[in-house]
Design a protein around this motif. Sequence first.
Motif, short mmCIF file in Angstrom:
data_model
loop_
_atom_site.label_atom_id
_atom_site.label_comp_id
_atom_site.label_asym_id
_atom_site.label_seq_id
_atom_site.Cartn_x
_atom_site.Cartn_y
_atom_site.Cartn_z
N VAL A 67 0.86 -1.19 0.00
CA VAL A 67 0.00 0.00 0.00
C VAL A 67 0.90 1.24 0.00
CG1 VAL A 67 -1.87 1.19 1.19
CG2 VAL A 67 -1.71 -1.30 1.29
N PRO A 68 0.66 2.20 -0.90
CA PRO A 68 1.60 3.32 -1.05
C PRO A 68 1.44 4.43 -0.01
CG PRO A 68 -0.15 3.52 -2.64
CD PRO A 68 -0.39 2.21 -1.93
N PHE A 69 1.08 4.11 1.22
CA PHE A 69 1.03 5.11 2.28
C PHE A 69 1.01 4.38 3.61
CE2 PHE A 69 -3.31 4.39 0.79
CZ PHE A 69 -3.97 4.02 1.95
N ALA A 70 1.22 5.13 4.69
CA ALA A 70 1.23 4.55 6.03
C ALA A 70 -0.20 4.38 6.51
CB ALA A 70 2.01 5.45 6.99
N VAL A 71 -0.60 3.15 6.79
CA VAL A 71 -1.98 2.82 7.16
C VAL A 71 -2.16 3.04 8.66
CG1 VAL A 71 -3.71 1.00 7.25
CG2 VAL A 71 -2.22 1.20 5.26
N ALA A 72 -3.25 3.74 9.01
CA ALA A 72 -3.58 3.98 10.41
C ALA A 72 -4.84 3.25 10.86
CB ALA A 72 -3.74 5.47 10.67
N ALA A 73 -5.74 2.92 9.91
CA ALA A 73 -6.99 2.24 10.25
C ALA A 73 -7.41 1.37 9.08
CB ALA A 73 -8.11 3.24 10.57
N LEU A 74 -8.17 0.32 9.35
CA LEU A 74 -8.63 -0.59 8.33
C LEU A 74 -10.02 -1.09 8.68
CD1 LEU A 74 -6.88 -4.04 8.79
CD2 LEU A 74 -6.46 -2.14 10.30
N ALA A 75 -10.77 -1.49 7.65
CA ALA A 75 -12.14 -1.98 7.83
C ALA A 75 -12.42 -3.02 6.77
CB ALA A 75 -13.15 -0.83 7.74
N VAL A 76 -12.91 -4.19 7.21
CA VAL A 76 -13.28 -5.28 6.30
C VAL A 76 -14.78 -5.20 6.05
CG1 VAL A 76 -13.22 -7.78 5.94
CG2 VAL A 76 -11.42 -6.67 7.27
N ASN A 77 -15.19 -5.37 4.77
CA ASN A 77 -16.62 -5.28 4.48
C ASN A 77 -17.36 -6.51 5.00
OD1 ASN A 77 -15.79 -7.18 2.61
ND2 ASN A 77 -17.06 -6.38 0.97
N GLN A 78 -18.69 -6.52 4.84
CA GLN A 78 -19.53 -7.50 5.53
C GLN A 78 -19.29 -8.93 5.05
OE1 GLN A 78 -20.34 -4.59 4.50
NE2 GLN A 78 -21.61 -3.52 5.98
N ASN A 79 -18.96 -9.14 3.77
CA ASN A 79 -18.72 -10.50 3.28
C ASN A 79 -17.25 -10.86 3.22
OD1 ASN A 79 -17.85 -8.98 1.14
ND2 ASN A 79 -19.37 -9.73 -0.32
N GLY A 80 -16.36 -9.99 3.71
CA GLY A 80 -14.95 -10.31 3.80
C GLY A 80 -14.20 -10.31 2.49
N SER A 81 -14.72 -9.68 1.45
CA SER A 81 -14.05 -9.69 0.15
C SER A 81 -13.21 -8.44 -0.09
CB SER A 81 -15.08 -9.82 -0.98
OG SER A 81 -15.99 -8.73 -0.96
N LEU A 82 -13.48 -7.35 0.63
CA LEU A 82 -12.78 -6.09 0.41
C LEU A 82 -12.22 -5.59 1.74
CD1 LEU A 82 -15.32 -4.29 -1.97
CD2 LEU A 82 -13.23 -5.48 -2.62
N LEU A 83 -11.05 -5.01 1.67
CA LEU A 83 -10.39 -4.43 2.83
C LEU A 83 -10.12 -2.96 2.55
CD1 LEU A 83 -8.86 -4.61 5.58
CD2 LEU A 83 -6.82 -5.22 4.27
N ALA A 84 -10.70 -2.08 3.34
CA ALA A 84 -10.49 -0.64 3.20
C ALA A 84 -9.36 -0.21 4.13
CB ALA A 84 -11.76 0.13 3.51
N LEU A 85 -8.43 0.58 3.60
CA LEU A 85 -7.29 1.05 4.36
C LEU A 85 -7.28 2.57 4.34
CD1 LEU A 85 -4.66 -1.36 2.79
CD2 LEU A 85 -5.87 -1.68 4.94
N ALA A 86 -7.00 3.17 5.48
CA ALA A 86 -6.99 4.62 5.59
C ALA A 86 -5.71 5.07 6.25
CB ALA A 86 -8.20 5.11 6.39
N GLY A 87 -5.08 6.06 5.62
CA GLY A 87 -3.94 6.73 6.22
C GLY A 87 -4.37 8.08 6.75
N GLU A 88 -3.41 8.95 6.94
CA GLU A 88 -3.77 10.28 7.44
C GLU A 88 -4.50 11.08 6.38
OE1 GLU A 88 -1.68 14.10 9.70
OE2 GLU A 88 -0.44 12.50 8.80
N PHE A 89 -4.12 10.91 5.11
CA PHE A 89 -4.76 11.66 4.04
C PHE A 89 -5.22 10.77 2.88
CE2 PHE A 89 -1.71 14.58 6.04
CZ PHE A 89 -2.54 15.63 6.39
#
Length: 777
Positions: A67-89
């Motif tokens: 992932v091209p940035f420093a990840v601070a938080a993550l969230a998996v969707n309801q069926n476990g197929s997608l992973l959302a990653l959030a950095g500072e910006f």
Amino acid sequence: MTTTTTTTTAANAHPALAALAPAHCQRLVAAVRGGDVVSVAAGGAASSVRLLALKPTARVQTLQPQVPFAVAALAVNQNGSLLALAGEFNVAVVVLPPSIKAGQESVRDVKIRTIGDIYHAQDTSRVVKISWHPMSDGFVHLMVLTADGCLRMYDIYSDPDEPEQFAYFSDQSEFMAKKKSVSSPSPSKSKGNSSSKRGGIFGIDLDEREAVSFAVGVGGVASESQDAFRGWSACTVYGLMKSGDVYALCPFVPFKSVWRLEALHNLKALNQQDWRSPHPSKSSSDPFKEKQFYWRDRWLDEAIASVDAGNKQQLPTDNIKFSVSRALTTKLRPIRQGPILVSSVTDASNSEGFAADLFTCEAGLTSLFVIAYQSKALWICIETDPVYAKWEVPEEEMEPVTPSFFMYERVQLGTPAEKTIDQEASVQILADPNHSDAFFVSHSSGAQLVSLRPWLHKLVAGENLAELFEKQVPSDIQTLVDVLSVDSSIRENLTSFSVIGDILLGYSYLFTTTSNEIHSRPLSLRPLPSSKKQSTISTTVKPAPAAKKLTISPYVSSIKSPFEIPAILAKEPSVVVVSGKDAPLDEALIRTVGDKIVAIRNNISQVKQGVKIVQDRVEDVQNEATVQSKILQSYKDEKVERLDKEGQVLNQRLTATKQWLEEMGERVDGVLQLLMDAAQPELSEKELAFMDELREMGSRIRSMLKPRLGQIQRQKTLLQAQAEELNKKHSNATANVNEVVLGTSQVKRMNDALSFEYKLLTETWKKAEDIKVLLEQ
């Protein structure tokens, strides 16, 4: 006072988690996907994602590219197929593989796509929270909240660069803020969370413009009590500002959503009922009210029409897919409602500090809201005035009806000393996957489990809120991790916290620390409370109650002795003979006749007396029969009443037993389904459709290439025969080289021809092998 218990140091529930801890990284965060654990190690300008499968054996895979940035938080969707990653910006989404199979390589290539590059970059507002919308069709709608109060919703598959919808929790116009400012109510009855921080004529305080969290209302497809109707709650998104104010946006749902058809029709009926009912502050001809009701009807009509357009019979309780036109949604944006007033019987301090997180859960026909502050204080509130759908109607003022909460309890996590040490703690609230009446609170210095069961089940059962508040029933607080405790083996601050609810892996929680370690601890399961009314009846088989004695007094007959027929009535009649035909009429005969007449008169008198005696006896018997029939009827009534009561008790026991068996059957069916899914995971609808498309494409390719393959094989046979003939000619020419001498130009032409034939044979053979491989696949 809340009950606080501390969990002793337990052994690691999943020792295999140590494989996810990298040797060198700046920050480690983790989340749970069913029976798998996803960890992201942030190191400088990039982050690496690793997937650990804990069942049946531990296997680790590193997902590439990074992932091209420093990840601070993550969230998996309801069926476990997608992973959302959030950095500072920055925000990105990773397509997770279905599972890790035995024998696969330790590195796996996946698709990574950045989200909203224009809106989430280095020079934009920072990202404060990401979450997947629970009503999304296919679980592909990601909500991103930035610090400026803007909530954006992205459809990952349709357009990950531009938001499908967006709205603001913060007021974007200081002029409108001055115009709409109202005086704060007295703190003894109702209060805003930041009444002392408002900027007055100098503008809005910065804390009121900075958003820190959001939460989606309850009542969607994942709701446990599907029978409860909570109005527009499922279509509402609540935003929390840093000052502690809570705002609402309704409706804020994806263009393609999933909900119950019954809920849409209930909203339609509710809107019609509200339109007919008298309004406390506005007349029926108010233009704002008319427009709002019109757009609500328009929105619901389009949603219901999109369901009917499918031409498929749907049950009211079925989950259906509905959509609202983009033209209507882009024309009208949901208006910001609030700040929501928080009322309380007792005074609450306004010096809680900055707000940190917001959480919602079900509470019967209403909703519970938990506001967490950085001082580790929790406000547990009950929604009293619900939110309705409202849009920004041009050139109209907002309706002065504001939603409100009632603060049931204030919970302080930790001791006052901890509060002063960790004043700026990042507090996060996480739902319990196995218990709807509990949630987890994590912060840098530890984690707690908060159970609302001691009082929530009474509220759901219909107990009056005022009576419940007078009893002061507190919530249960269980400390899971406390880095400040002397007895704790964990000394580093926490960076993330997750819960494992998979039935095969057990009920446990895991957390990461600043030393890049992952720890896990087991949790104890609690009996699931039933939300149905019949479940409150005891299903224990009790012995039948002893037969009660009848309350009727013993019967005493009024006829004491048996009846004897009078002798005169029992006597047979006799023929009176005075004398023969020729007997002379003399004095003796007349005397005899006189005696006979006297005797007959005496007999007639005795007969009359006997008849009277019989008549009296008949009347006595009739009276006795009447009394006996009344006594029998009363006995029958009492017997029937007793049998009815016993029948009702038996029916209640039978109903409770049936309900208990149905609940046990549902739980057993759920456990079996989880076991089947764990052993043989089912593919999603899109994956099944993709496999069907691949099969159809393979059959088409085979049918198209089959004639071509036969033609190539025939050409191959001919070319092989020609090549053999050329080899024979070449060998003969070599044998007769002494006899025939070729010129230089002839030798060159022959070599060129042989090279061309060889090249043609090689290419044909390669094509035949490729087609053979395709057919085998």
